[in-house]
Design a protein around this motif. Structure first.
Motif, PDB file in Angstrom:
ATOM      1  N   ALA A 192       0.775  -1.242  -0.083  1.00  0.00           N
ATOM      2  CA  ALA A 192       0.099  -0.125  -0.003  1.00  0.00           C
ATOM      3  C   ALA A 192       0.782   1.253   0.003  1.00  0.00           C
ATOM      4  N   GLY A 193       0.628   2.208  -1.025  1.00  0.00           N
ATOM      5  CA  GLY A 193       1.391   3.322  -1.100  1.00  0.00           C
ATOM      6  C   GLY A 193       0.623   4.412  -0.636  1.00  0.00           C
ATOM      7  N   ALA A 194       1.554   5.367  -0.141  1.00  0.00           N
ATOM      8  CA  ALA A 194       0.829   6.698   0.670  1.00  0.00           C
ATOM      9  C   ALA A 194       1.457   8.030   0.212  1.00  0.00           C
ATOM     10  N   SER A 195       1.968   8.046  -0.975  1.00  0.00           N
ATOM     11  CA  SER A 195       2.704   9.423  -1.574  1.00  0.00           C
ATOM     12  C   SER A 195       1.387  10.184  -2.376  1.00  0.00           C
ATOM     13  N   GLY A 196       0.373  10.188  -1.784  1.00  0.00           N
ATOM     14  CA  GLY A 196      -0.877  11.149  -2.478  1.00  0.00           C
ATOM     15  C   GLY A 196      -0.921  12.342  -2.027  1.00  0.00           C
ATOM     16  N   THR A 197      -1.360  13.406  -2.910  1.00  0.00           N
ATOM     17  CA  THR A 197      -1.531  14.722  -2.567  1.00  0.00           C
ATOM     18  C   THR A 197      -2.624  15.116  -3.327  1.00  0.00           C
ATOM     19  N   LEU A 198      -2.796  14.933  -4.513  1.00  0.00           N
ATOM     20  CA  LEU A 198      -3.600  15.494  -5.567  1.00  0.00           C
ATOM     21  C   LEU A 198      -5.127  15.174  -5.136  1.00  0.00           C
ATOM     22  N   TYR A 199      -5.412  14.314  -4.742  1.00  0.00           N
ATOM     23  CA  TYR A 199      -6.701  13.941  -4.283  1.00  0.00           C
ATOM     24  C   TYR A 199      -6.843  13.785  -3.013  1.00  0.00           C
ATOM     25  N   SER A 200      -6.311  14.359  -2.062  1.00  0.00           N
ATOM     26  CA  SER A 200      -6.318  14.016  -0.706  1.00  0.00           C
ATOM     27  C   SER A 200      -7.876  14.251   0.120  1.00  0.00           C
ATOM     28  N   ALA A 201      -8.494  15.193  -0.653  1.00  0.00           N
ATOM     29  CA  ALA A 201      -9.873  15.944  -0.308  1.00  0.00           C
ATOM     30  C   ALA A 201     -10.722  14.788  -0.647  1.00  0.00           C
ATOM     31  N   VAL A 202     -10.663  13.753  -1.662  1.00  0.00           N
ATOM     32  CA  VAL A 202     -11.382  13.106  -2.018  1.00  0.00           C
ATOM     33  C   VAL A 202     -11.136  11.705  -1.590  1.00  0.00           C
ATOM     34  N   LEU A 203     -10.082  11.099  -1.564  1.00  0.00           N
ATOM     35  CA  LEU A 203      -9.557   9.781  -1.146  1.00  0.00           C
ATOM     36  C   LEU A 203      -9.517   9.633   0.441  1.00  0.00           C
ATOM     37  N   PRO A 204     -10.280   8.849   1.153  1.00  0.00           N
ATOM     38  CA  PRO A 204     -10.114   8.778   2.537  1.00  0.00           C
ATOM     39  C   PRO A 204      -8.916   8.215   3.231  1.00  0.00           C
ATOM     40  N   GLY A 205      -8.253   9.011   4.271  1.00  0.00           N
ATOM     41  CA  GLY A 205      -7.200   8.377   4.774  1.00  0.00           C
ATOM     42  C   GLY A 205      -5.996   8.614   3.984  1.00  0.00           C
ATOM     43  N   GLN A 206      -4.893   7.673   4.106  1.00  0.00           N
ATOM     44  CA  GLN A 206      -4.046   7.614   3.525  1.00  0.00           C
ATOM     45  C   GLN A 206      -3.979   7.112   2.049  1.00  0.00           C
ATOM     46  N   ASP A 207      -3.398   7.596   0.887  1.00  0.00           N
ATOM     47  CA  ASP A 207      -3.604   7.279  -0.511  1.00  0.00           C
ATOM     48  C   ASP A 207      -2.275   7.514  -1.242  1.00  0.00           C
ATOM     49  N   ASP A 208      -2.405   6.962  -2.501  1.00  0.00           N
ATOM     50  CA  ASP A 208      -1.270   6.828  -3.493  1.00  0.00           C
ATOM     51  C   ASP A 208      -1.772   7.693  -4.438  1.00  0.00           C
ATOM     52  N   GLU A 209      -2.693   8.436  -4.633  1.00  0.00           N
ATOM     53  CA  GLU A 209      -3.233   9.565  -5.796  1.00  0.00           C
ATOM     54  C   GLU A 209      -4.158   8.489  -6.557  1.00  0.00           C
ATOM     55  N   ALA A 210      -4.499   7.376  -6.448  1.00  0.00           N
ATOM     56  CA  ALA A 210      -5.546   6.514  -6.953  1.00  0.00           C
ATOM     57  C   ALA A 210      -6.380   5.719  -6.090  1.00  0.00           C
ATOM     58  N   VAL A 211      -6.015   5.142  -5.219  1.00  0.00           N
ATOM     59  CA  VAL A 211      -6.598   4.184  -4.242  1.00  0.00           C
ATOM     60  C   VAL A 211      -6.274   4.513  -2.722  1.00  0.00           C
ATOM     61  N   ALA A 212      -7.123   4.563  -1.980  1.00  0.00           N
ATOM     62  CA  ALA A 212      -6.865   4.787  -0.497  1.00  0.00           C
ATOM     63  C   ALA A 212      -6.491   3.402   0.136  1.00  0.00           C
ATOM     64  N   TYR A 213      -6.141   3.493   1.502  1.00  0.00           N
ATOM     65  CA  TYR A 213      -5.795   2.407   2.027  1.00  0.00           C
ATOM     66  C   TYR A 213      -6.703   1.284   2.379  1.00  0.00           C
ATOM     67  N   HIS A 214      -8.033   1.848   2.444  1.00  0.00           N
ATOM     68  CA  HIS A 214      -8.998   0.658   2.538  1.00  0.00           C
ATOM     69  C   HIS A 214      -8.998  -0.241   1.418  1.00  0.00           C
TER      70      HIS A 214
END
Length: 290
Positions: A192-214
């Protein structure tokens, strides 16, 4: 039994042993890129010369149409390389997680023809004459940035709504598509990656810019939720291994978090060079898919 007959049988047994082969199958995600049925085309991933596990094969599907419509291509590959005396290691990225999970849940208990592992131009292998077997010979499955739990980017229209695959990737749709715990007892190791910033308001919790940790963490349930790294005090932790997550939400059966991006260093994208979370899975395949 005469000496020559015994020797002939022994030679045949040894020949059968010698023919047993392990393969590393790579299942792409959204966007595709490789030619369907061409198991040597690694366009989706990066240079084909890059090491990626023993006898690597690219299981190409178009990454655009519905999982159910494209699934025959994955079954063709598994029939080719994962039957008889041959065994497979599987690696999948993003929607490839949804694809391989669907394959095992829906078809992993079906009768499969044992093939000769020699595909034709369409990627189909002929029967070897050894009969049939139930399901496929799979050692384990590595998942990079898995999207089997869906993505809020599909829910909210951040991806092209005309793509049939995007409708599959809606969180409630992806999670209801099949029994995610029915892996036929094959372990799914989640990265699971967590270097997401672009969609941080859309993807809940930690995300990789396409999918969240869930999703990338294989978290169970009928919908997504926010899960984070331990450094985030305002969100339940995604736990490593098979343990239930902070707050009590379990992971799917036979799903284990192998890597959680505590340093927020890996994003979703391969960048045409085995990059992002895929780089971690590639390393594991090189070291352990032998």
């Amino acid at each position: 039994m005469g000496m020559w007959a015994f020797a002939a049988l022994a030679a045949m047994a040894l020949a059968g042993t010698a023919l047993a082969t392990n393969y590393s199958l790579w299942v792409n995600g959204r966007g595709g890129g490789g030619v369907a049925g061409n198991y040597a085309d690694f366009t989706y991933w990066g240079p084909s010369s890059t090491a990626a596990g023993v006898n690597k094969k690219a299981v190409n599907w178009d990454g655009y149409n519905h999982i159910s419509d494209q699934n025959y291509l994955v079954r063709n590959a598994l029939d080719c390389y994962c039957t008889g005396s041959n065994w497979c290691y599987i690696a999948a990225h993003s929607a490839g997680d949804l694809m391989i999970g669907y394959t095992l849940a829906m078809y992993g208990g079906s009768s499969r023809t044992i093939t000769n592992a020699t595909p034709n131009s369409s990627g189909v292998c002929s029967a070897s004459g050894a009969g049939t077997q139930t399901g496929w010979n799979i050692k384990w499955v590595d998942i990079a940035a898995g999207a089997a739990g869906g993505s809020e980017l599909a829910d909210l229209g951040d991806w092209a709504l005309s793509e049939p695959l995007v409708s599959d990737l809606k969180t409630t749709t992806a999670r209801a598509m099949y029994d995610h715990s029915n892996t036929r007892a094959k372990w799914f190791y989640m990265y699971a990656g967590a270097s997401g910033t672009l969609y941080s308001a859309v993807l809940p919790g930690q995300d990789d810019e396409a999918v969240a940790y869930h999703s990338s963490g294989g978290v169970s349930g009928s919908s997504g939720a926010a899960f984070c790294n331990p450094s985030d005090w305002f969100c339940n932790d995604l736990t490593l291994g098979t343990a239930a997550n902070e707050g009590g939400r379990a992971k799917w059966g036979y799903h284990s978090v192998k890597f959680r991006d505590d340093n927020e260093a890996y994003n979703h994208y391969t960048n045409g060079n085995w990059a992002g979370v895929v780089s971690l899975v590639r390393s594991d395949m090189v070291n352990n898919a032998r």
